[in-house]
Scaffold this active site. Structure first.
Site, PDB file in Angstrom:
ATOM      1  N   VAL A  63       0.811  -1.228   0.000  1.00 36.31           N
ATOM      2  CA  VAL A  63       0.000   0.000   0.000  1.00 36.31           C
ATOM      3  C   VAL A  63       0.843   1.276   0.000  1.00 36.31           C
ATOM      4  O   VAL A  63       0.332   2.350  -0.307  1.00 36.31           O
ATOM      5  CB  VAL A  63      -0.993   0.058   1.195  1.00 36.31           C
ATOM      6  CG1 VAL A  63      -1.947  -1.123   1.177  1.00 36.31           C
ATOM      7  CG2 VAL A  63      -0.270   0.165   2.533  1.00 36.31           C
ATOM      8  N   ASN A  89      -7.013  -0.290   5.785  1.00 41.06           N
ATOM      9  CA  ASN A  89      -6.819  -1.004   7.051  1.00 41.06           C
ATOM     10  C   ASN A  89      -5.387  -1.497   7.254  1.00 41.06           C
ATOM     11  O   ASN A  89      -4.987  -1.793   8.372  1.00 41.06           O
ATOM     12  CB  ASN A  89      -7.804  -2.186   7.060  1.00 41.06           C
ATOM     13  CG  ASN A  89      -7.500  -3.201   8.130  1.00 41.06           C
ATOM     14  OD1 ASN A  89      -7.796  -2.996   9.308  1.00 41.06           O
ATOM     15  ND2 ASN A  89      -6.888  -4.326   7.743  1.00 41.06           N
ATOM     16  N   SER A 141      -6.627   4.613  15.396  1.00 42.11           N
ATOM     17  CA  SER A 141      -6.303   3.892  16.627  1.00 42.11           C
ATOM     18  C   SER A 141      -6.456   4.790  17.850  1.00 42.11           C
ATOM     19  O   SER A 141      -6.323   6.014  17.753  1.00 42.11           O
ATOM     20  CB  SER A 141      -4.857   3.415  16.537  1.00 42.11           C
ATOM     21  OG  SER A 141      -4.436   2.895  17.772  1.00 42.11           O
ATOM     22  N   TYR A 154       3.727   5.528  15.173  1.00 48.21           N
ATOM     23  CA  TYR A 154       2.367   5.026  14.932  1.00 48.21           C
ATOM     24  C   TYR A 154       1.329   6.086  15.328  1.00 48.21           C
ATOM     25  O   TYR A 154       0.346   6.300  14.613  1.00 48.21           O
ATOM     26  CB  TYR A 154       2.211   3.745  15.752  1.00 48.21           C
ATOM     27  CG  TYR A 154       0.921   2.991  15.618  1.00 48.21           C
ATOM     28  CD1 TYR A 154       0.637   2.230  14.483  1.00 48.21           C
ATOM     29  CD2 TYR A 154      -0.016   2.992  16.658  1.00 48.21           C
ATOM     30  CE1 TYR A 154      -0.553   1.505  14.390  1.00 48.21           C
ATOM     31  CE2 TYR A 154      -1.190   2.264  16.575  1.00 48.21           C
ATOM     32  CZ  TYR A 154      -1.451   1.523  15.435  1.00 48.21           C
ATOM     33  OH  TYR A 154      -2.624   0.801  15.346  1.00 48.21           O
ATOM     34  N   ALA A 155       1.564   6.779  16.451  1.00 50.82           N
ATOM     35  CA  ALA A 155       0.631   7.834  16.890  1.00 50.82           C
ATOM     36  C   ALA A 155       0.556   8.937  15.845  1.00 50.82           C
ATOM     37  O   ALA A 155      -0.538   9.440  15.532  1.00 50.82           O
ATOM     38  CB  ALA A 155       1.086   8.408  18.230  1.00 50.82           C
ATOM     39  N   LYS A 158      -1.364   7.551  12.789  1.00 56.89           N
ATOM     40  CA  LYS A 158      -2.799   7.349  13.032  1.00 56.89           C
ATOM     41  C   LYS A 158      -3.517   8.688  13.262  1.00 56.89           C
ATOM     42  O   LYS A 158      -4.676   8.851  12.864  1.00 56.89           O
ATOM     43  CB  LYS A 158      -3.014   6.398  14.208  1.00 56.89           C
ATOM     44  CG  LYS A 158      -2.637   4.931  13.895  1.00 56.89           C
ATOM     45  CD  LYS A 158      -3.385   4.374  12.702  1.00 56.89           C
ATOM     46  CE  LYS A 158      -3.486   2.854  12.711  1.00 56.89           C
ATOM     47  NZ  LYS A 158      -4.044   2.335  11.431  1.00 56.89           N
TER      48      LYS A 158
HETATM   49  N1  LIG Z   1      -6.033  -4.969  16.650  1.00 59.19           N
HETATM   50  C1  LIG Z   1      -6.277  -3.848  17.310  1.00 59.19           C
HETATM   51  O1  LIG Z   1      -6.756  -3.855  18.425  1.00 59.19           O
HETATM   52  C2  LIG Z   1      -6.000  -2.530  16.670  1.00 59.19           C
HETATM   53  C3  LIG Z   1      -6.077  -1.385  17.464  1.00 59.19           C
HETATM   54  C4  LIG Z   1      -5.902  -0.156  16.865  1.00 59.19           C
HETATM   55  C5  LIG Z   1      -5.671  -0.073  15.505  1.00 59.19           C
HETATM   56  N2  LIG Z   1      -5.570  -1.211  14.759  1.00 59.19           N
HETATM   57  C6  LIG Z   1      -5.342  -1.060  13.327  1.00 59.19           C
HETATM   58  O2  LIG Z   1      -6.179  -1.963  12.625  1.00 59.19           O
HETATM   59  C7  LIG Z   1      -5.562  -2.301  11.379  1.00 59.19           C
HETATM   60  C8  LIG Z   1      -5.542  -3.824  11.215  1.00 59.19           C
HETATM   61  O3  LIG Z   1      -4.765  -4.349  12.254  1.00 59.19           O
HETATM   62  P1  LIG Z   1      -4.818  -5.868  12.750  1.00 59.19           P
HETATM   63  O4  LIG Z   1      -4.882  -5.808  14.229  1.00 59.19           O
HETATM   64  O5  LIG Z   1      -5.816  -6.652  11.992  1.00 59.19           O
HETATM   65  O6  LIG Z   1      -3.309  -6.290  12.384  1.00 59.19           O
HETATM   66  P2  LIG Z   1      -2.665  -7.503  11.546  1.00 59.19           P
HETATM   67  O7  LIG Z   1      -1.203  -7.353  11.713  1.00 59.19           O
HETATM   68  O8  LIG Z   1      -3.330  -8.780  11.913  1.00 59.19           O
HETATM   69  O9  LIG Z   1      -3.081  -7.129  10.034  1.00 59.19           O
HETATM   70  C9  LIG Z   1      -2.474  -6.099   9.294  1.00 59.19           C
HETATM   71  C10 LIG Z   1      -2.336  -6.561   7.857  1.00 59.19           C
HETATM   72  O10 LIG Z   1      -1.767  -5.479   7.079  1.00 59.19           O
HETATM   73  C11 LIG Z   1      -0.837  -6.063   6.171  1.00 59.19           C
HETATM   74  N3  LIG Z   1       0.125  -5.048   5.731  1.00 59.19           N
HETATM   75  C12 LIG Z   1       1.053  -4.429   6.491  1.00 59.19           C
HETATM   76  N4  LIG Z   1       1.770  -3.579   5.737  1.00 59.19           N
HETATM   77  C13 LIG Z   1       1.285  -3.657   4.472  1.00 59.19           C
HETATM   78  C14 LIG Z   1       1.617  -3.009   3.241  1.00 59.19           C
HETATM   79  N5  LIG Z   1       2.628  -2.119   3.160  1.00 59.19           N
HETATM   80  N6  LIG Z   1       0.909  -3.313   2.136  1.00 59.19           N
HETATM   81  C15 LIG Z   1      -0.091  -4.241   2.192  1.00 59.19           C
HETATM   82  N7  LIG Z   1      -0.450  -4.876   3.334  1.00 59.19           N
HETATM   83  C16 LIG Z   1       0.228  -4.585   4.465  1.00 59.19           C
HETATM   84  C17 LIG Z   1      -0.184  -7.189   6.962  1.00 59.19           C
HETATM   85  O11 LIG Z   1       0.476  -8.128   6.115  1.00 59.19           O
HETATM   86  C18 LIG Z   1      -1.392  -7.773   7.704  1.00 59.19           C
HETATM   87  O12 LIG Z   1      -2.022  -8.799   6.967  1.00 59.19           O
HETATM   88  C19 LIG Z   1      -4.173  -1.661  11.397  1.00 59.19           C
HETATM   89  O13 LIG Z   1      -4.219  -0.443  10.676  1.00 59.19           O
HETATM   90  C20 LIG Z   1      -3.940  -1.395  12.873  1.00 59.19           C
HETATM   91  O14 LIG Z   1      -3.039  -0.341  13.070  1.00 59.19           O
HETATM   92  C21 LIG Z   1      -5.717  -2.447  15.310  1.00 59.19           C
END
Ligand SMILES: NC(=O)c1ccc[n+]([C@@H]2O[C@H](COP(=O)([O-])OP(=O)(O)OC[C@H]3O[C@@H](n4cnc5c(N)ncnc54)[C@H](O)[C@@H]3O)[C@@H](O)[C@H]2O)c1
Length: 243
Positions: A63, A89, A141, A154-155, A158
């Site tokens: 991405v 995402n 986030s 990250y902060a 986001k």
């Molecule tokens: N899980 C939580 O509680 C939480 C809390 C706050 C924010 N988030 C946000 O939610 C989103 C999803 O997180 P998640 O918890 O499912 O994490 P995860 O690590 O399970 O999934 C993230 C996915 O993004 C893909 N990815 C990373 N960099 C990429 C790139 N450059 N191009 C294409 N794909 C890429 C990874 O391969 C992975 O499959 C993220 O943006 C994360 O910051 C999650």
């Protein structure tokens, strides 16, 4: 949980970061609700398995790379003639206290989260304008809203997504496009390394991480036609931890 409330028949959906976690749950949600779903991830092997499992099309792409992003949207348009819903995402973590963060830790995290959100939205805009319709849901986030030790990169990324969401909401409203964000809190690989004693502090009154499908239900609402009068909001889907 998991019930289909909105019908996405005829809609084309692009979900980034869809090989696992929240993105995969979202892709499943839209596929079950009859949309044509394109799952994007840079983890090619896991993406192939996930796309087969969900019954969607997987497209390997980074991405943060403009050529990759243009290629994905080009494929989506070639195959379906439209793009209705974009879910930004994809995400990575490179956590360290700020005085230990390298330039690369900083640049990579901003490039994936903020850069990816910008690049995919920009690539969709001409199609949104032609269709006079679009829904964008960005994933921000708690850290972007409130900060968190060890996550200055990250902060920043986001919080940037929140500014981007509101700006895009203002710029695209005239074309029938809404742009919103959610702030999730779900059990995924990203949260797997959090020690048990920190879980209560990080999950608020509901005292558990959500199942990723609970994120999908909320995003499905913001991505629906029915949410036509909601734009520029950041919806915490976080069990109340950000109250
Ligand atoms: N899980 C939580 O509680 C939480 C809390 C706050 C924010 N988030 C946000 O939610 C989103 C999803 O997180 P998640 O918890 O499912 O994490 P995860 O690590 O399970 O999934 C993230 C996915 O993004 C893909 N990815 C990373 N960099 C990429 C790139 N450059 N191009 C294409 N794909 C890429 C990874 O391969 C992975 O499959 C993220 O943006 C994360 O910051 C999650």
């Amino acid at each position: 949980m998991g019930n289909i409330t909105f019908d996405f028949t005829g809609r084309t959906v692009v979900v980034t970061g869809a090989a696992r976690g929240i993105g995969k749950a979202l892709a499943r949600h839209f596929a079950e609700a009859k949309a044509t779903v394109f799952m994007v991830d840079f983890d090619k092997d896991e993406l192939e398995d996930a796309a087969r499992d969900v019954g969607a099309v997987g497209i390997a792409a980074d991405v943060s790379n403009t050529d990759d992003v243009e290629r994905v949207i080009g494929t989506v348009i070639a195959e379906t003639g439209r793009v209705d819903i974009l879910i930004n995402n994809a995400g990575i973590l490179r956590d360290k206290v700020l005085w230990k963060l390298t330039d690369s830790d900083w640049d990579q995290v901003l490039a994936v989260h903020a850069g990816g959100t910008f690049r995919f939205t920009r690539a969709c805009v001409p199609h949104f304008r032609n269709q006079e319709y679009g829904r964008v849901v960005n994933v921000t986030s708690y850290t972007g809203l409130h900060g968190n030790r060890g996550q200055a990169n990250y902060a920043t990324a986001k919080a940037g997504i929140i500014g981007f969401t509101k700006t895009a909401a203002k710029e695209l409203a005239a074309f029938g496009v809404t742009v919103n964000a959610i702030s999730p809190n779900a059990a995924t690989r990203m949260t797997a390394s959090i020690p048990d004693e920190k879980i209560a502090e990080l999950t608020g009154p509901i005292s558990r991480f959500a199942d990723p499908s609970e994120m999908a239900d909320a995003i499905g609402f913001l991505a629906s036609e029915e949410a036509s009068y909601i734009t520029g909001v950041v919806l915490p889907v976080d069990g109340g931890v950000s109250m």
